[in-house]
Design an enzyme around this catalytic site. Sequence first.
Site, PDB file in Angstrom:
ATOM      1  N   ASP A   1      -6.171  49.998  59.576  1.00 16.92           N
ATOM      2  CA  ASP A   1      -7.491  50.635  59.662  1.00 16.92           C
ATOM      3  C   ASP A   1      -7.859  51.079  61.071  1.00 16.92           C
ATOM      4  O   ASP A   1      -9.035  51.071  61.448  1.00 16.92           O
ATOM      5  CB  ASP A   1      -8.585  49.691  59.110  1.00 16.92           C
ATOM      6  CG  ASP A   1      -8.256  49.197  57.726  1.00 16.92           C
ATOM      7  OD1 ASP A   1      -7.698  49.991  56.948  1.00 16.92           O
ATOM      8  OD2 ASP A   1      -8.533  48.026  57.421  1.00 16.92           O
TER       9      ASP A   1
ATOM     10  N   LYS B   1      -5.468  55.766  61.805  1.00 27.61           N
ATOM     11  CA  LYS B   1      -4.180  56.483  61.756  1.00 27.61           C
ATOM     12  C   LYS B   1      -4.291  57.797  60.990  1.00 27.61           C
ATOM     13  O   LYS B   1      -3.714  58.796  61.393  1.00 27.61           O
ATOM     14  CB  LYS B   1      -3.107  55.628  61.057  1.00 27.61           C
ATOM     15  CG  LYS B   1      -2.731  54.368  61.769  1.00 27.61           C
ATOM     16  CD  LYS B   1      -1.724  53.571  60.959  1.00 27.61           C
ATOM     17  CE  LYS B   1      -2.271  53.016  59.663  1.00 27.61           C
ATOM     18  NZ  LYS B   1      -3.273  51.939  59.805  1.00 27.61           N
TER      19      LYS B   1
ATOM     20  N   GLN C   1      -0.533  50.508  57.344  1.00 24.36           N
ATOM     21  CA  GLN C   1      -0.802  49.149  57.820  1.00 24.36           C
ATOM     22  C   GLN C   1      -0.775  49.146  59.361  1.00 24.36           C
ATOM     23  O   GLN C   1      -1.194  50.112  59.960  1.00 24.36           O
ATOM     24  CB  GLN C   1       0.190  48.134  57.233  1.00 24.36           C
ATOM     25  CG  GLN C   1      -0.021  47.834  55.759  1.00 24.36           C
ATOM     26  CD  GLN C   1       0.455  48.940  54.846  1.00 24.36           C
ATOM     27  OE1 GLN C   1       1.603  49.351  54.877  1.00 24.36           O
ATOM     28  NE2 GLN C   1      -0.414  49.455  54.009  1.00 24.36           N
TER      29      GLN C   1
ATOM     30  N   GLY D   1      -5.254  52.889  53.153  1.00 27.59           N
ATOM     31  CA  GLY D   1      -6.428  53.725  52.917  1.00 27.59           C
ATOM     32  C   GLY D   1      -6.683  54.567  54.149  1.00 27.59           C
ATOM     33  O   GLY D   1      -7.139  54.065  55.150  1.00 27.59           O
ATOM     34  N   HIS D   2      -6.307  55.835  54.081  1.00 22.36           N
ATOM     35  CA  HIS D   2      -6.440  56.698  55.255  1.00 22.36           C
ATOM     36  C   HIS D   2      -7.561  57.713  55.036  1.00 22.36           C
ATOM     37  O   HIS D   2      -7.516  58.520  54.120  1.00 22.36           O
ATOM     38  CB  HIS D   2      -5.105  57.382  55.564  1.00 22.36           C
ATOM     39  CG  HIS D   2      -4.029  56.388  55.908  1.00 22.36           C
ATOM     40  ND1 HIS D   2      -2.710  56.713  56.060  1.00 22.36           N
ATOM     41  CD2 HIS D   2      -4.095  55.057  56.150  1.00 22.36           C
ATOM     42  CE1 HIS D   2      -2.018  55.620  56.371  1.00 22.36           C
ATOM     43  NE2 HIS D   2      -2.837  54.604  56.420  1.00 22.36           N
TER      44      HIS D   2
HETATM   45  P1  IMO Z   1      -3.983  51.001  56.313  1.00 21.82           P
HETATM   46  O1  IMO Z   1      -2.767  51.869  56.198  1.00 21.82           O
HETATM   47  C1  IMO Z   1      -5.755  47.026  56.474  1.00 21.82           C
HETATM   48  C2  IMO Z   1      -3.674  43.759  54.392  1.00 21.82           C
HETATM   49  C3  IMO Z   1      -4.419  43.193  53.217  1.00 21.82           C
HETATM   50  C4  IMO Z   1      -3.925  41.774  53.224  1.00 21.82           C
HETATM   51  C5  IMO Z   1      -2.470  41.917  53.649  1.00 21.82           C
HETATM   52  C6  IMO Z   1      -1.483  41.911  52.509  1.00 21.82           C
HETATM   53  O2  IMO Z   1      -5.208  51.516  55.640  1.00 21.82           O
HETATM   54  O3  IMO Z   1      -4.235  50.621  57.729  1.00 21.82           O
HETATM   55  P2  IMO Z   1      -0.916  43.672  50.583  1.00 21.82           P
HETATM   56  O4  IMO Z   1      -1.760  44.188  49.470  1.00 21.82           O
HETATM   57  O5  IMO Z   1      -0.377  44.752  51.468  1.00 21.82           O
HETATM   58  O6  IMO Z   1       0.145  42.720  50.137  1.00 21.82           O
HETATM   59  O7  IMO Z   1      -1.926  42.783  51.473  1.00 21.82           O
HETATM   60  O8  IMO Z   1      -2.395  43.165  54.338  1.00 21.82           O
HETATM   61  N1  IMO Z   1      -3.481  45.229  54.374  1.00 21.82           N
HETATM   62  C7  IMO Z   1      -4.212  46.109  55.084  1.00 21.82           C
HETATM   63  N2  IMO Z   1      -5.264  45.928  55.898  1.00 21.82           N
HETATM   64  N3  IMO Z   1      -5.270  48.266  56.316  1.00 21.82           N
HETATM   65  C8  IMO Z   1      -4.183  48.471  55.544  1.00 21.82           C
HETATM   66  O9  IMO Z   1      -3.573  49.663  55.464  1.00 21.82           O
HETATM   67  C9  IMO Z   1      -3.631  47.377  54.847  1.00 21.82           C
HETATM   68  N4  IMO Z   1      -2.607  47.229  53.979  1.00 21.82           N
HETATM   69  C10 IMO Z   1      -2.525  45.917  53.713  1.00 21.82           C
HETATM   70  O10 IMO Z   1      -5.807  43.255  53.410  1.00 21.82           O
HETATM   71  O11 IMO Z   1      -4.581  41.022  54.216  1.00 21.82           O
HETATM   72 MG    MG Z   2      -6.968  50.448  55.288  1.00 22.99          MG
END
Ligand code: IMO
Ligand code: MG
Length: 410
Positions: free
Chosen positions: A12, A15, A200, A39-40
């Site tokens: 978050d 990106k 992530q 979530g972009h």
């Molecule tokens: P973007 O690309 C923030 C976190 C989840 C959880 C952990 C594992 O938007 O930055 P999962 O469902 O992947 O097995 O969850 O990782 N998590 C994220 N947190 N932004 C994301 O993606 C995330 N993708 C996974 O909240 O703590």
């Molecule tokens: Mg996110």
Amino acid sequence: MNVVVIGAQWGDEGKGKIVDYLAEDAQYVVRYAGGPNAGHTIVVDGKQYALHQVPSGILYSDKSVFLGSGMVIDAEAFFNELQMLKDNGINWEGRVFISDRAHLILPRYRQMDKDRDAQRKRPIGTTGRGMGIAYSEKAHRDGVRLADLDWAEKMAEFDGEDKAYLDKYRDQLISMRVNMAAKMHEFKKAKANILFEGAQGAMLDLDSGTYPYVSSGASCAAGASLGTGIGPHDLDKIVGVFKAYETRVGNGPMPSEFNNESEGELCQYVRDTGREYGVTTGRARRCGYLDLVALRYACQVNSLDGLVLTHLDIYDAMDQIEACVAYNIDGKIVTDFPANVEELNRAEPILEKFQGWKTPLKECRDFNKLPKQAKEYIKYIEDYTETPITIVSVGYERNETFIRQNPWKK
Ligand code: IMO
Ligand code: MG
């Protein structure tokens, strides 16, 4: 030339916006890790798009986008996302491709993911999108790849809900399927510009993140190579996106997290001003001071050539800003990011104070025009991480950004 954009914190970081911004100079945008857990958010001309699996370059009508081999794909969610884009006037036909080595998330994985997390003694707080199940099936060598869709013997082994799902999406998936490694080679020969879109963040990477409180893909910079089929030498520039403060969704250590009692007001202010609510799950994000110990670690393990600072404007109204420059763990001062989550949970942040700039930055488009105090904050981060801050974002819109050093220039 190839540029990789990764998240340098716990996801978050903005990106989506930065990939969208840098995509202007790319012919191809390639996602290499994760899946519907991402979530972009991108805002163009006041219109907001929330993308989960489709790479952010899709908003440019002249770019082709690829979902890489390192991704795990929920076909149902993916086609719904494409429909949402079409409904918003984005014509994507003929410019969305998926690696034949990418794995599929079967529908039952979502519930399995939720059940497994609920049964954990120490839940991770996953997004419930079936990520961990798909990646573990992959590691078990029992996963389903796009390449397997016309392997009749294997397809005949599925029944019920799985079979219905595979039958429903098979032809559409096959029509978008490509040999990703061959494509990468072809683009390299043509001297095309490829932008690799991370999902992530460095601290959620399966290997270098805060295990077990991580996601299950390779969200590190090396994942761009692993997850697409381009060799590691061909990654020309790697940039890491980070916010002026820290956020985290889900459980796991976060040493610089605001203290609920003493810093509750500050936390709520940052959360509301920064719109720190999940794009994928709607959860309120945990907020904290910028963690320079973690950021420097992310710079080191990902060979970051440059940092992209986002959400700097969230601090516009503050008299004073603080950032975490070391941890106090059981009386010991620690600046090398520890692997032990219990140590990280006990870590007390040691804070450095900075003067606020008390000026709205939204209109600023030039580093030299930033207030002196903002420049000092930036300089401190650069010195601490030994990495230059090359792009600064001061708002959600595509144009609320300025470049100090263009990653597309060698
Ligand atoms: P973007 O690309 C923030 C976190 C989840 C959880 C952990 C594992 O938007 O930055 P999962 O469902 O992947 O097995 O969850 O990782 N998590 C994220 N947190 N932004 C994301 O993606 C995330 N993708 C996974 O909240 O703590
Ligand atoms: Mg996110």
